[in-house]
Design a protein around this motif. Structure first.
Motif, PDB file in Angstrom:
ATOM      1  N   PHE A 101       1.232  -1.098  -0.020  1.00 24.79           N
ATOM      2  CA  PHE A 101      -0.142   0.011   0.267  1.00 24.79           C
ATOM      3  C   PHE A 101       0.810   1.165   0.290  1.00 24.79           C
ATOM      4  O   PHE A 101       0.173   2.782   0.015  1.00 24.79           O
ATOM      5  CB  PHE A 101      -0.729  -0.139   0.657  1.00 24.79           C
ATOM      6  N   SER A 102       2.081   1.115   0.251  1.00 26.22           N
ATOM      7  CA  SER A 102       2.995   2.124  -0.051  1.00 26.22           C
ATOM      8  C   SER A 102       3.032   2.950  -1.573  1.00 26.22           C
ATOM      9  O   SER A 102       2.261   1.661  -2.278  1.00 26.22           O
ATOM     10  CB  SER A 102       4.652   2.121  -0.251  1.00 26.22           C
ATOM     11  N   PHE A 107      -1.319  -1.796  -5.173  1.00 26.95           N
ATOM     12  CA  PHE A 107      -2.683  -2.265  -4.984  1.00 26.95           C
ATOM     13  C   PHE A 107      -2.424  -0.639  -5.291  1.00 26.95           C
ATOM     14  O   PHE A 107      -4.377  -0.546  -6.018  1.00 26.95           O
ATOM     15  CB  PHE A 107      -3.013  -2.174  -3.494  1.00 26.95           C
ATOM     16  N   PRO A 108      -1.964   0.405  -5.260  1.00 25.34           N
ATOM     17  CA  PRO A 108      -2.467   1.769  -6.215  1.00 25.34           C
ATOM     18  C   PRO A 108      -2.151   1.359  -7.761  1.00 25.34           C
ATOM     19  O   PRO A 108      -3.039   2.256  -8.577  1.00 25.34           O
ATOM     20  CB  PRO A 108      -1.555   2.187  -5.646  1.00 25.34           C
ATOM     21  N   MET A 109      -1.647   0.881  -8.478  1.00 21.59           N
ATOM     22  CA  MET A 109      -1.449   0.382  -9.494  1.00 21.59           C
ATOM     23  C   MET A 109      -2.833  -0.307 -10.017  1.00 21.59           C
ATOM     24  O   MET A 109      -2.952  -0.394 -11.277  1.00 21.59           O
ATOM     25  CB  MET A 109      -0.292  -0.013 -10.403  1.00 21.59           C
ATOM     26  N   GLY A 170     -11.785  -5.588  -1.224  1.00 23.67           N
ATOM     27  CA  GLY A 170     -12.600  -4.001  -0.453  1.00 23.67           C
ATOM     28  C   GLY A 170     -11.696  -3.410   0.515  1.00 23.67           C
ATOM     29  O   GLY A 170     -12.002  -2.721   0.570  1.00 23.67           O
ATOM     30  N   TYR A 171     -10.725  -4.393   1.114  1.00 26.00           N
ATOM     31  CA  TYR A 171      -9.631  -3.953   2.168  1.00 26.00           C
ATOM     32  C   TYR A 171      -8.696  -2.610   1.402  1.00 26.00           C
ATOM     33  O   TYR A 171      -8.628  -1.429   1.940  1.00 26.00           O
ATOM     34  CB  TYR A 171      -8.715  -5.035   2.863  1.00 26.00           C
ATOM     35  N   ALA A 172      -8.373  -3.406   0.024  1.00 21.88           N
ATOM     36  CA  ALA A 172      -7.193  -2.559  -0.641  1.00 21.88           C
ATOM     37  C   ALA A 172      -7.396  -1.140  -1.141  1.00 21.88           C
ATOM     38  O   ALA A 172      -7.460   0.261  -1.464  1.00 21.88           O
ATOM     39  CB  ALA A 172      -6.944  -3.646  -1.734  1.00 21.88           C
ATOM     40  N   VAL A 176      -6.207   2.565  -0.505  1.00 20.75           N
ATOM     41  CA  VAL A 176      -5.480   3.053  -1.509  1.00 20.75           C
ATOM     42  C   VAL A 176      -6.776   4.248  -1.654  1.00 20.75           C
ATOM     43  O   VAL A 176      -6.436   5.789  -1.262  1.00 20.75           O
ATOM     44  CB  VAL A 176      -5.904   2.771  -3.045  1.00 20.75           C
ATOM     45  N   LEU A 177      -7.940   4.910  -1.206  1.00 25.27           N
ATOM     46  CA  LEU A 177      -8.433   6.089  -1.821  1.00 25.27           C
ATOM     47  C   LEU A 177      -8.628   6.542  -0.107  1.00 25.27           C
ATOM     48  O   LEU A 177      -8.814   7.654  -0.274  1.00 25.27           O
ATOM     49  CB  LEU A 177     -10.370   5.199  -1.634  1.00 25.27           C
ATOM     50  N   LEU A 178      -9.109   5.878   0.890  1.00 24.77           N
ATOM     51  CA  LEU A 178      -9.411   6.677   1.705  1.00 24.77           C
ATOM     52  C   LEU A 178      -8.163   6.498   2.588  1.00 24.77           C
ATOM     53  O   LEU A 178      -8.312   7.164   4.187  1.00 24.77           O
ATOM     54  CB  LEU A 178     -10.619   5.642   2.820  1.00 24.77           C
TER      55      LEU A 178
END
Length: 200
Positions: A101-102, A107-109, A170-172, A176-178
């Motif tokens: 998540f960095s 996950f951002p990608m 869902g966790y990802a 990423v968004l919040l």
């Protein structure tokens, strides 16, 4: 000419993947060109194209590395006898994926790739394949839980597997968004749901 070692080839390939991750994190998947990645990697065009021919190949290789680690973890969990409770399985999984998540993590990608797959058939096929593979692990975990008496005998393992798998993206998406929840909060929610008192 001396033969190039496998270690050298692997190191060069990883150099390119690291450059691709940096470019995707900085500019986004769609706005990143192959030339951007080539420049970031510091390689000649000829040297680069010996390893990868397209952005889709780069994304596939990056995702395969992460999914490979997840698959290995789920295989290890399934080898434990008796099987650990579902919340323990999810705890191990989140510990494995949390570094991704960095800003330069996967996950951002992944969110960009999900969106791109809606218009790119090659990426869409890859997303279906790779997520289907992980989903299969969760179906088997549900069967193991059922055999251990932690799920009703008449439960559908594939239905349970679908719900368990959905917790990961869902966790990802939330992280990423919040920027939240943290793993402990998410796991506390899972545990509360699994152990809610039966009012009937």
């Amino acid at each position: 000419m001396p033969r190039v070692s496998e270690a050298h080839l692997a190191a060069r390939r990883q150099q390119i993947l690291d450059a691709a991750r940096a470019c995707f994190a900085r500019n986004g998947f769609h706005a990143t060109s192959m030339q951007d990645v080539i420049s970031e990697a510091g390689l000649s065009v000829g040297a680069f194209y010996r390893y990868f021919k397209s952005k889709e190949e780069l994304v596939t290789a990056i995702a395969e590395q992460v999914i490979g680690r997840v698959s290995d973890l789920l295989d290890e969990v399934r080898a434990i006898n008796p099987p650990p409770p579902i919340e323990d399985v999810m705890r191990r999984l989140l510990q494995t994926v949390d570094p991704q998540f960095s800003p330069d993590g996967v996950f951002p990608m992944a969110l960009q790739v999900w969106a791109e797959s809606l218009r790119n058939p090659e990426l869409a096929a890859f997303v279906r394949t790779i997520y289907g593979r992980v989903r299969g692990h969760f179906d088997e975990i549900a069967r193991d839980q059922q055999a251990a008496g932690r799920l009703p005998a008449d439960a559908d393992p594939e239905a349970v597997g679908a719900v368990l798998f959905s917790m990961v993206p869902g966790y990802a998406l939330q992280r990423v968004l919040l920027g939240r929840p943290d793993p402990d909060t998410f796991l506390a929610g899972i545990t509360a749901l699994l152990h809610a008192p039966d009012k009937n």
